[in-house]
Design an enzyme around this catalytic site. Structure first.
Site, PDB file in Angstrom:
ATOM      1  N   ASN A 232     -13.247   0.894   8.144  1.00  0.00           N
ATOM      2  CA  ASN A 232     -12.054   1.492   8.751  1.00  0.00           C
ATOM      3  C   ASN A 232     -12.334   1.834  10.212  1.00  0.00           C
ATOM      4  O   ASN A 232     -13.467   1.762  10.674  1.00  0.00           O
ATOM      5  CB  ASN A 232     -11.680   2.763   7.966  1.00  0.00           C
ATOM      6  CG  ASN A 232     -10.204   3.095   8.081  1.00  0.00           C
ATOM      7  OD1 ASN A 232      -9.498   2.553   8.939  1.00  0.00           O
ATOM      8  ND2 ASN A 232      -9.724   3.977   7.233  1.00  0.00           N
ATOM      9  N   PHE A 233     -11.269   2.225  10.914  1.00  0.00           N
ATOM     10  CA  PHE A 233     -11.348   2.716  12.292  1.00  0.00           C
ATOM     11  C   PHE A 233     -11.965   1.700  13.248  1.00  0.00           C
ATOM     12  O   PHE A 233     -12.686   2.068  14.171  1.00  0.00           O
ATOM     13  CB  PHE A 233     -12.086   4.072  12.357  1.00  0.00           C
ATOM     14  CG  PHE A 233     -11.411   5.128  11.513  1.00  0.00           C
ATOM     15  CD1 PHE A 233     -10.150   5.590  11.845  1.00  0.00           C
ATOM     16  CD2 PHE A 233     -12.021   5.623  10.372  1.00  0.00           C
ATOM     17  CE1 PHE A 233      -9.504   6.536  11.053  1.00  0.00           C
ATOM     18  CE2 PHE A 233     -11.391   6.570   9.574  1.00  0.00           C
ATOM     19  CZ  PHE A 233     -10.121   7.027   9.920  1.00  0.00           C
ATOM     20  N   LEU A 234     -11.673   0.432  13.012  1.00  0.00           N
ATOM     21  CA  LEU A 234     -12.055  -0.609  13.971  1.00  0.00           C
ATOM     22  C   LEU A 234     -11.207  -0.410  15.223  1.00  0.00           C
ATOM     23  O   LEU A 234      -9.976  -0.387  15.148  1.00  0.00           O
ATOM     24  CB  LEU A 234     -11.797  -1.986  13.350  1.00  0.00           C
ATOM     25  CG  LEU A 234     -11.715  -3.178  14.298  1.00  0.00           C
ATOM     26  CD1 LEU A 234     -13.047  -3.426  14.983  1.00  0.00           C
ATOM     27  CD2 LEU A 234     -11.273  -4.417  13.529  1.00  0.00           C
ATOM     28  N   THR A 268      -8.352  -2.539   4.799  1.00  0.00           N
ATOM     29  CA  THR A 268      -6.915  -2.802   4.900  1.00  0.00           C
ATOM     30  C   THR A 268      -6.558  -3.059   6.359  1.00  0.00           C
ATOM     31  O   THR A 268      -7.279  -2.636   7.264  1.00  0.00           O
ATOM     32  CB  THR A 268      -6.063  -1.610   4.418  1.00  0.00           C
ATOM     33  OG1 THR A 268      -6.448  -0.445   5.147  1.00  0.00           O
ATOM     34  CG2 THR A 268      -6.203  -1.364   2.938  1.00  0.00           C
ATOM     35  N   LEU A 509      -7.186   5.455   3.965  1.00  0.00           N
ATOM     36  CA  LEU A 509      -6.704   6.332   5.040  1.00  0.00           C
ATOM     37  C   LEU A 509      -6.308   5.540   6.272  1.00  0.00           C
ATOM     38  O   LEU A 509      -6.884   4.513   6.548  1.00  0.00           O
ATOM     39  CB  LEU A 509      -7.805   7.319   5.424  1.00  0.00           C
ATOM     40  CG  LEU A 509      -8.344   8.168   4.275  1.00  0.00           C
ATOM     41  CD1 LEU A 509      -9.481   9.049   4.749  1.00  0.00           C
ATOM     42  CD2 LEU A 509      -7.236   9.031   3.671  1.00  0.00           C
TER      43      LEU A 509
HETATM   44  C1  LIG Z   1     -20.701  -6.656   3.191  1.00  0.00           C
HETATM   45  C2  LIG Z   1     -20.112  -5.726   4.147  1.00  0.00           C
HETATM   46  C3  LIG Z   1     -19.002  -6.373   4.979  1.00  0.00           C
HETATM   47  C4  LIG Z   1     -18.382  -5.399   5.972  1.00  0.00           C
HETATM   48  C5  LIG Z   1     -17.298  -6.017   6.860  1.00  0.00           C
HETATM   49  C6  LIG Z   1     -16.012  -6.322   6.112  1.00  0.00           C
HETATM   50  C7  LIG Z   1     -14.922  -6.851   7.042  1.00  0.00           C
HETATM   51  C8  LIG Z   1     -14.262  -5.759   7.854  1.00  0.00           C
HETATM   52  C9  LIG Z   1     -13.120  -6.296   8.670  1.00  0.00           C
HETATM   53  C10 LIG Z   1     -12.526  -5.254   9.591  1.00  0.00           C
HETATM   54  C11 LIG Z   1     -11.582  -4.309   8.899  1.00  0.00           C
HETATM   55  C12 LIG Z   1     -10.948  -3.348   9.850  1.00  0.00           C
HETATM   56  C13 LIG Z   1     -10.005  -2.376   9.191  1.00  0.00           C
HETATM   57  C14 LIG Z   1      -9.294  -1.563  10.280  1.00  0.00           C
HETATM   58  O1  LIG Z   1      -9.844  -0.692  10.861  1.00  0.00           O
HETATM   59  S1  LIG Z   1      -7.639  -2.012  10.611  1.00  0.00           S
HETATM   60  C15 LIG Z   1      -7.305  -1.192  12.132  1.00  0.00           C
HETATM   61  C16 LIG Z   1      -7.556  -2.100  13.298  1.00  0.00           C
HETATM   62  N1  LIG Z   1      -7.478  -1.365  14.543  1.00  0.00           N
HETATM   63  C17 LIG Z   1      -6.416  -1.374  15.372  1.00  0.00           C
HETATM   64  O2  LIG Z   1      -5.420  -2.030  15.143  1.00  0.00           O
HETATM   65  C18 LIG Z   1      -6.550  -0.492  16.592  1.00  0.00           C
HETATM   66  C19 LIG Z   1      -5.882  -1.072  17.824  1.00  0.00           C
HETATM   67  N2  LIG Z   1      -6.359  -2.428  18.086  1.00  0.00           N
HETATM   68  C20 LIG Z   1      -7.614  -2.719  18.501  1.00  0.00           C
HETATM   69  O3  LIG Z   1      -8.468  -1.880  18.715  1.00  0.00           O
HETATM   70  C21 LIG Z   1      -7.919  -4.193  18.685  1.00  0.00           C
HETATM   71  O4  LIG Z   1      -6.719  -4.897  18.861  1.00  0.00           O
HETATM   72  C22 LIG Z   1      -8.716  -4.815  17.511  1.00  0.00           C
HETATM   73  C23 LIG Z   1     -10.110  -4.172  17.454  1.00  0.00           C
HETATM   74  C24 LIG Z   1      -8.026  -4.607  16.178  1.00  0.00           C
HETATM   75  C25 LIG Z   1      -8.855  -6.305  17.745  1.00  0.00           C
HETATM   76  O5  LIG Z   1      -9.395  -6.529  19.000  1.00  0.00           O
HETATM   77  P1  LIG Z   1      -8.908  -7.715  19.939  1.00  0.00           P
HETATM   78  O6  LIG Z   1      -7.436  -7.827  19.835  1.00  0.00           O
HETATM   79  O7  LIG Z   1      -9.502  -7.487  21.271  1.00  0.00           O
HETATM   80  O8  LIG Z   1      -9.517  -9.036  19.251  1.00  0.00           O
HETATM   81  P2  LIG Z   1     -10.910  -9.737  19.602  1.00  0.00           P
HETATM   82  O9  LIG Z   1     -10.742 -10.705  20.735  1.00  0.00           O
HETATM   83  O10 LIG Z   1     -11.962  -8.723  19.757  1.00  0.00           O
HETATM   84  O11 LIG Z   1     -11.193 -10.553  18.250  1.00  0.00           O
HETATM   85  C26 LIG Z   1     -10.251 -11.454  17.745  1.00  0.00           C
HETATM   86  C27 LIG Z   1     -10.608 -11.700  16.288  1.00  0.00           C
HETATM   87  O12 LIG Z   1     -10.526 -10.464  15.579  1.00  0.00           O
HETATM   88  C28 LIG Z   1      -9.648 -10.618  14.475  1.00  0.00           C
HETATM   89  N3  LIG Z   1      -8.966  -9.334  14.218  1.00  0.00           N
HETATM   90  C29 LIG Z   1      -8.060  -8.730  14.993  1.00  0.00           C
HETATM   91  N4  LIG Z   1      -7.665  -7.589  14.417  1.00  0.00           N
HETATM   92  C30 LIG Z   1      -8.323  -7.468  13.256  1.00  0.00           C
HETATM   93  C31 LIG Z   1      -8.317  -6.517  12.219  1.00  0.00           C
HETATM   94  N5  LIG Z   1      -7.523  -5.450  12.237  1.00  0.00           N
HETATM   95  N6  LIG Z   1      -9.135  -6.685  11.165  1.00  0.00           N
HETATM   96  C32 LIG Z   1      -9.934  -7.771  11.099  1.00  0.00           C
HETATM   97  N7  LIG Z   1      -9.977  -8.734  12.054  1.00  0.00           N
HETATM   98  C33 LIG Z   1      -9.164  -8.575  13.114  1.00  0.00           C
HETATM   99  C34 LIG Z   1      -8.677 -11.697  14.899  1.00  0.00           C
HETATM  100  O13 LIG Z   1      -8.050 -12.274  13.772  1.00  0.00           O
HETATM  101  C35 LIG Z   1      -9.602 -12.639  15.631  1.00  0.00           C
HETATM  102  O14 LIG Z   1     -10.328 -13.419  14.692  1.00  0.00           O
HETATM  103  P3  LIG Z   1      -9.841 -14.948  14.404  1.00  0.00           P
HETATM  104  O15 LIG Z   1      -8.371 -14.900  14.182  1.00  0.00           O
HETATM  105  O16 LIG Z   1     -10.197 -15.746  15.607  1.00  0.00           O
HETATM  106  O17 LIG Z   1     -10.570 -15.372  13.172  1.00  0.00           O
END
Ligand SMILES: CCCCCCCCCCCCCC(=O)SCCNC(=O)CCNC(=O)[C@H](O)C(C)(C)COP(=O)(O)OP(=O)(O)OC[C@H]1O[C@@H](n2cnc3c(N)ncnc32)[C@H](O)[C@@H]1OP(=O)(O)O
Length: 509
Positions: A232-234, A268, A509
């Site tokens: 969370n909180f990405l 989520t 959350l």
């Molecule tokens: C084994 C353990 C595993 C643990 C990990 C499990 C996975 C966890 C996954 C994360 C769960 C997080 C749960 C939460 O916290 S969801 C809440 C997300 N946060 C926000 O919406 C806050 C406001 N927005 C931002 O801070 C930025 O716009 C974010 C950081 C979201 C993207 O920054 P930016 O716009 O500058 O993008 P980029 O150039 O860096 O990168 C582009 C790539 O990123 C992919 N992208 C964009 N948004 C998301 C998103 N919400 N989940 C997953 N991937 C996402 C996108 O499809 C593209 O990939 P692809 O399309 O080319 O493939």
């Protein structure tokens, strides 16, 4: 963050489904574009039709639903599906699989994958010996940090980053404003690991520019237990957007989880990426309708007037359930037992320890509110409900600076286990009473709106308690775990599915 749909219906009516028209780079969680006014509909292109067909092929239940339909009805059904798909995309351009440059490389199901004959299980082999020992390379002027959230100054930095740069609605009208007390609660759950609070700092200024977190949870997915992180909180600072920092953050937190011999995760998002295991719709119950209208959160339906809207959402001053009181520490074992039994009916749900129930549910000032019902004869706890507080900053209003939103959290009731023909009716009645009391309490604490999703048994009270459909969905994802789609409590046309309910028992959350 989800706004009330401009197509919000009167109670008893279901809202018309409308294909959103906006495209956006909004990536957030549960935040949804304010629904359009219906003048411009997204055209149904051949490409969308093709994607619909792929989705249709991948969802055997859709095929069952269409068995025996005449061609004209089938056409209607397909159109409904397409609209639903557009809603699922929350108005955003769902890219083709090949365009997910990062997600296409990750162990997640593909959109067009036919999982009909595939058993639940890992998507890739997991080899602890192959886990990278050093952090992933990052742009030269930045460095990785592990945020020490026991240090108030570092918690303040995370708070400030999220406060300025976290999830906004598509019109940049509202932004989630998680308080420090909330973050303390959400990020320091029992068993939390400091190394799962991952930050990126600018080397020169030392400024925190990005963050991603995980907390350990136990989630049951159709009988299979996962001890895994809830991610969370990405968040990436607005000035660093579109620089592909997100894939690096995700890979780094994955590495840190793998180092703990953990290979799956749950998360989520408001956007569609490959591939949601389920999607729930947001619903909003106005408490201070006028304020919600003034900030642009709730529309004034054409059939109504301001006065009528205010009256419609009026609530009594006192709760009605006999024996209702605040949850106390001594209630933890009973609440734990009740919740544990109740959550077993869902396909995806957390499995809490007593310590976790105490952490998540015991009243925390300004963060989480929990109430129990104690039977006056047996002194047993028969029901409980909880909600948490999450404010949204109002970015563009001279009159109001925040919306105080209560989010329904966990609840359970002994009536859920009643046998017999009328069991569902009794449970529905009881749940309506409890949630009505929750609304009354939220009003006492000056909340403006009460939100919930189509999960747990919420579909049994959403209409009766005058919740209006939001204009967005929250999509649930599993990393490196394949399982067939779980029912998110909405029908193919986006309306609530009271009949089948929801398979989702996990509130994120
Ligand atoms: C084994 C353990 C595993 C643990 C990990 C499990 C996975 C966890 C996954 C994360 C769960 C997080 C749960 C939460 O916290 S969801 C809440 C997300 N946060 C926000 O919406 C806050 C406001 N927005 C931002 O801070 C930025 O716009 C974010 C950081 C979201 C993207 O920054 P930016 O716009 O500058 O993008 P980029 O150039 O860096 O990168 C582009 C790539 O990123 C992919 N992208 C964009 N948004 C998301 C998103 N919400 N989940 C997953 N991937 C996402 C996108 O499809 C593209 O990939 P692809 O399309 O080319 O493939």
């Amino acid at each position: 963050m989800s706004c009330e749909s401009k197509q919000a219906a009167e109670p008893g009516q279901t809202p018309p489904v409308e294909a959103p028209t906006t495209t956006t780079d909004d990536n957030g969680k549960g935040k949804t574009p304010i629904a359009n006014d219906g003048k411009e509909k997204k055209p149904i292109t051949a490409e969308l039709q093709q994607r619909l067909k792929a989705l249709f092929d991948a969802n055997p239940s859709w095929k069952d639903e269409t068995k025996g339909l005449q061609p004209d009805k089938l056409q209607d059904y397909m159109t409904g599906k397409l609209e639903q798909m557009l809603i699922t995309a929350s108005g955003k351009n769902v890219k083709d699989m090949g365009q997910f440059k990062f997600w296409g490389t990750q162990p997640v199901p593909k959109f067009d994958e036919d999982d009909t004959d595939l058993p639940d299980g890992f998507i890739q082999d997991n080899d602890p010996g192959k886990v990278r020992q050093e952090p992933y390379p990052i742009l030269d002027s930045f460095e990785w940090v592990t945020m020490d959230l026991t240090d108030d100054a570092q918690m303040e930095e995370v708070y400030a980053l999220l406060c300025g740069h976290y999830v906004e609605d598509d019109n940049a009208t509202f932004r989630f404003n998680y308080s420090k007390a909330f973050l303390n609660w959400a990020l320091k759950a029992p068993g939390w690991l400091p190394q799962w609070h991952v930050g990126v700092r600018a080397k020169a200024s030392r400024k925190l520019c990005a963050f991603i977190s995980g907390i350990p949870v136990t989630v049951r997915v159709k009988g299979q237990l996962h001890r895994c992180p809830e991610i969370n909180f990405l968040c990436v600072h607005k000035k660093l957007r579109s620089k592909r920092l997100t894939p690096v953050l995700i890979k780094e937190i994955t590495r840190r989880c793998n180092l703990e011999d953990i290979w799956t995760a749950v998360y989520t998002a408001g956007i569609v990426i490959p591939k949601p295991v389920t999607s729930c719709r947001y619903f909003h119950r106005s408490i201070d309708w006028l304020k919600l209208y003034e900030v642009g959160f709730s529309p004034l339906p054409t059939y109504s007037t301001k006065q009528r809207q205010i009256e419609k959402y009026n609530l009594p001053d006192k709760t009605a359930t006999e024996g209702l009181r605040k949850m106390e520490k001594k209630d933890v074992p009973e609440v734990h037992n009740l919740l544990d039994r109740y959550l077993k009916k869902f396909d995806i749900a957390p499995v809490f320890t007593e310590e976790e129930v105490e952490h998540w549910l015991l009243d925390k000032e300004e963060v989480v509110w929990s109430y129990v019902v104690e039977d006056s004869n047996t002194h047993k706890i028969t029901d409980f409900f909880s909600f948490y507080s999450l404010e949204s900053s109002v970015i563009q209003s001279s009159k109001h600076s925040v919306i105080k939103a209560a989010y329904l959290f966990y609840y359970a009731s002994e009536t859920a286990f009643e046998p017999g023909e009328d069991a569902k009716k009794h449970f529905k009645h009881r749940l309506n009473k409890l949630i009505n009391d929750a609304l009354i309490i939220a009003k006492m604490f000056k909340f403006d709106v009460f939100n919930c999703l189509t999960l747990l048994d919420n579909n049994l009270f959403i209409e009766d308690q005058k919740f209006g459909a939001g204009d967005g969905l929250l999509h649930y994802y599993l990393f490196n775990w394949r399982t067939k789609h779980i029912n998110g409590g909405i029908k193919v046309d986006g309306k609530i599915d009271e009949e089948r309910g929801s398979g989702v028992g996990l509130v994120m959350l």
